[in-house]
Design a protein around this motif. Sequence first.
Motif, PDB file in Angstrom:
ATOM      1  N   ARG A 121       8.825   7.877 -14.145  1.00  0.00           N
ATOM      2  CA  ARG A 121       7.942   7.684 -15.303  1.00  0.00           C
ATOM      3  C   ARG A 121       6.483   7.785 -14.892  1.00  0.00           C
ATOM      4  NH1 ARG A 121       7.335   2.141 -18.203  1.00  0.00           N
ATOM      5  NH2 ARG A 121       5.119   2.316 -17.837  1.00  0.00           N
ATOM      6  N   GLY A 122       6.140   7.230 -13.748  1.00  0.00           N
ATOM      7  CA  GLY A 122       4.778   7.305 -13.258  1.00  0.00           C
ATOM      8  C   GLY A 122       4.324   8.746 -13.040  1.00  0.00           C
ATOM      9  N   ARG A 123       5.178   9.562 -12.477  1.00  0.00           N
ATOM     10  CA  ARG A 123       4.826  10.976 -12.263  1.00  0.00           C
ATOM     11  C   ARG A 123       4.602  11.685 -13.603  1.00  0.00           C
ATOM     12  NH1 ARG A 123       8.218   9.954  -7.928  1.00  0.00           N
ATOM     13  NH2 ARG A 123      10.112  10.553  -9.016  1.00  0.00           N
ATOM     14  N   SER A 124       5.453  11.398 -14.560  1.00  0.00           N
ATOM     15  CA  SER A 124       5.308  11.998 -15.888  1.00  0.00           C
ATOM     16  C   SER A 124       4.034  11.515 -16.580  1.00  0.00           C
ATOM     17  CB  SER A 124       6.538  11.656 -16.736  1.00  0.00           C
ATOM     18  OG  SER A 124       6.371  12.070 -18.060  1.00  0.00           O
TER      19      SER A 124
ATOM     20  N   GLN B 266      -3.220   7.687  -4.593  1.00  0.00           N
ATOM     21  CA  GLN B 266      -3.341   9.072  -4.126  1.00  0.00           C
ATOM     22  C   GLN B 266      -2.401   9.991  -4.908  1.00  0.00           C
ATOM     23  OE1 GLN B 266      -5.387  10.397  -1.508  1.00  0.00           O
ATOM     24  NE2 GLN B 266      -6.445   8.444  -1.774  1.00  0.00           N
ATOM     25  N   GLN B 267      -1.161   9.549  -5.089  1.00  0.00           N
ATOM     26  CA  GLN B 267      -0.196  10.350  -5.855  1.00  0.00           C
ATOM     27  C   GLN B 267      -0.647  10.501  -7.306  1.00  0.00           C
ATOM     28  OE1 GLN B 267       3.462   8.117  -5.107  1.00  0.00           O
ATOM     29  NE2 GLN B 267       4.177   9.779  -3.772  1.00  0.00           N
ATOM     30  N   THR B 268      -1.176   9.428  -7.888  1.00  0.00           N
ATOM     31  CA  THR B 268      -1.644   9.501  -9.270  1.00  0.00           C
ATOM     32  C   THR B 268      -2.731  10.553  -9.389  1.00  0.00           C
ATOM     33  OG1 THR B 268      -1.091   7.177  -9.717  1.00  0.00           O
ATOM     34  CG2 THR B 268      -2.754   8.202 -11.144  1.00  0.00           C
ATOM     35  N   TRP B 269      -3.747  10.486  -8.527  1.00  0.00           N
ATOM     36  CA  TRP B 269      -4.820  11.466  -8.609  1.00  0.00           C
ATOM     37  C   TRP B 269      -4.287  12.880  -8.418  1.00  0.00           C
ATOM     38  CZ3 TRP B 269      -8.715  13.265 -10.763  1.00  0.00           C
ATOM     39  CH2 TRP B 269      -9.339  14.410 -10.268  1.00  0.00           C
ATOM     40  N   ASN B 270      -3.398  13.100  -7.443  1.00  0.00           N
ATOM     41  CA  ASN B 270      -2.868  14.441  -7.194  1.00  0.00           C
ATOM     42  C   ASN B 270      -2.161  15.002  -8.427  1.00  0.00           C
ATOM     43  OD1 ASN B 270      -3.882  14.493  -4.580  1.00  0.00           O
ATOM     44  ND2 ASN B 270      -1.983  13.719  -3.685  1.00  0.00           N
ATOM     45  N   LEU B 271      -1.394  14.169  -9.129  1.00  0.00           N
ATOM     46  CA  LEU B 271      -0.694  14.630 -10.330  1.00  0.00           C
ATOM     47  C   LEU B 271      -1.647  14.823 -11.509  1.00  0.00           C
ATOM     48  CD1 LEU B 271       2.459  12.424  -9.893  1.00  0.00           C
ATOM     49  CD2 LEU B 271       2.408  14.930  -9.850  1.00  0.00           C
ATOM     50  N   VAL B 272      -2.639  13.949 -11.636  1.00  0.00           N
ATOM     51  CA  VAL B 272      -3.653  14.125 -12.683  1.00  0.00           C
ATOM     52  C   VAL B 272      -4.372  15.447 -12.450  1.00  0.00           C
ATOM     53  CG1 VAL B 272      -5.882  13.245 -13.504  1.00  0.00           C
ATOM     54  CG2 VAL B 272      -3.944  11.691 -13.265  1.00  0.00           C
ATOM     55  N   TRP B 273      -4.791  15.683 -11.204  1.00  0.00           N
ATOM     56  CA  TRP B 273      -5.517  16.914 -10.886  1.00  0.00           C
ATOM     57  C   TRP B 273      -4.639  18.144 -11.107  1.00  0.00           C
ATOM     58  CZ3 TRP B 273      -9.713  19.183 -11.176  1.00  0.00           C
ATOM     59  CH2 TRP B 273      -9.957  20.379 -10.512  1.00  0.00           C
TER      60      TRP B 273
ATOM     61  N   ARG C  80       0.817  -1.230   0.000  1.00  0.00           N
ATOM     62  CA  ARG C  80       0.000   0.000   0.000  1.00  0.00           C
ATOM     63  C   ARG C  80       0.846   1.274   0.000  1.00  0.00           C
ATOM     64  NH1 ARG C  80      -5.570   0.027   1.862  1.00  0.00           N
ATOM     65  NH2 ARG C  80      -6.264  -2.104   2.177  1.00  0.00           N
ATOM     66  N   ASP C  81       2.101   1.157   0.425  1.00  0.00           N
ATOM     67  CA  ASP C  81       2.963   2.335   0.556  1.00  0.00           C
ATOM     68  C   ASP C  81       3.841   2.591  -0.662  1.00  0.00           C
ATOM     69  OD1 ASP C  81       1.948   2.712   3.108  1.00  0.00           O
ATOM     70  OD2 ASP C  81       3.588   1.626   4.077  1.00  0.00           O
ATOM     71  N   ARG C  82       3.732   1.738  -1.691  1.00  0.00           N
ATOM     72  CA  ARG C  82       4.560   1.956  -2.887  1.00  0.00           C
ATOM     73  C   ARG C  82       4.245   3.311  -3.495  1.00  0.00           C
ATOM     74  NH1 ARG C  82       3.033  -2.863  -6.223  1.00  0.00           N
ATOM     75  NH2 ARG C  82       3.923  -1.632  -7.886  1.00  0.00           N
ATOM     76  N   ARG C  83       5.305   4.018  -3.924  1.00  0.00           N
ATOM     77  CA  ARG C  83       5.169   5.362  -4.487  1.00  0.00           C
ATOM     78  C   ARG C  83       5.424   5.341  -5.992  1.00  0.00           C
ATOM     79  NH1 ARG C  83       9.660   7.267  -0.358  1.00  0.00           N
ATOM     80  NH2 ARG C  83      10.565   5.660  -1.638  1.00  0.00           N
ATOM     81  N   LEU C  84       5.027   6.419  -6.634  1.00  0.00           N
ATOM     82  CA  LEU C  84       5.265   6.540  -8.081  1.00  0.00           C
ATOM     83  C   LEU C  84       6.744   6.730  -8.347  1.00  0.00           C
ATOM     84  CD1 LEU C  84       2.347   8.867  -9.236  1.00  0.00           C
ATOM     85  CD2 LEU C  84       2.378   6.383  -8.986  1.00  0.00           C
TER      86      LEU C  84
END
Length: 180
Positions: free
Chosen positions: A29-32, A60-67, A22-26
């Motif tokens: 490439r994932g952030r981009s 959560q990180q994915t949504w924050n970057l998409v937003w 559950r704690d894996r981060r982007l």
Amino acid sequence: MRRLMLLRHAKTETDAPSGQDRDRRLDDRGRSDAGEVGRWIADNPPFPDLVLVSSAVRAQQTWNLVWEAMKDRVPSPDVETLGEIYGAEPAELLQIVRMASSSDPGRLMLVGHNPGLHELALMLAGHGDKAARKALEDNLPTSGLAVLEFDTDDWNDVAFRRGTLAQFVSPKLLRQMSKD
């Protein structure tokens, strides 16, 4: 008409420092990729009214970057974190979609994980563009987005094989389209 957007989290690190999935981060490439998909969403209305996001760090990180990539160009949706999305099977995810009838958004987005999201998308898509359906059959890759439409005004009527796959995009497909 109801519009459901299923967004898989972006690419992640292999292991989290905590050792917990559950704690894996982007990763980079994932952030981009998340930003790229966010820009695509901003360019392709209609936009979600409600976004339900898994409690996992990567979702959560994915949504924050998409937003972040779309916030200057679209109305702000309601956003809720739902722990139930993490590890959910298609039937459980369908139940989460149907629960949206209480707030009744016209357009709903789930940000979550495979295999549940991929299987849900395949099970809901009874109709749609053949090329998009074929691409989705192969995989819902990281940062992949399946957009389904349902000819109903009630989320409780959303059911397997009743949806139309309106669009399917991924960072790889977006890069291919930009080259053409």
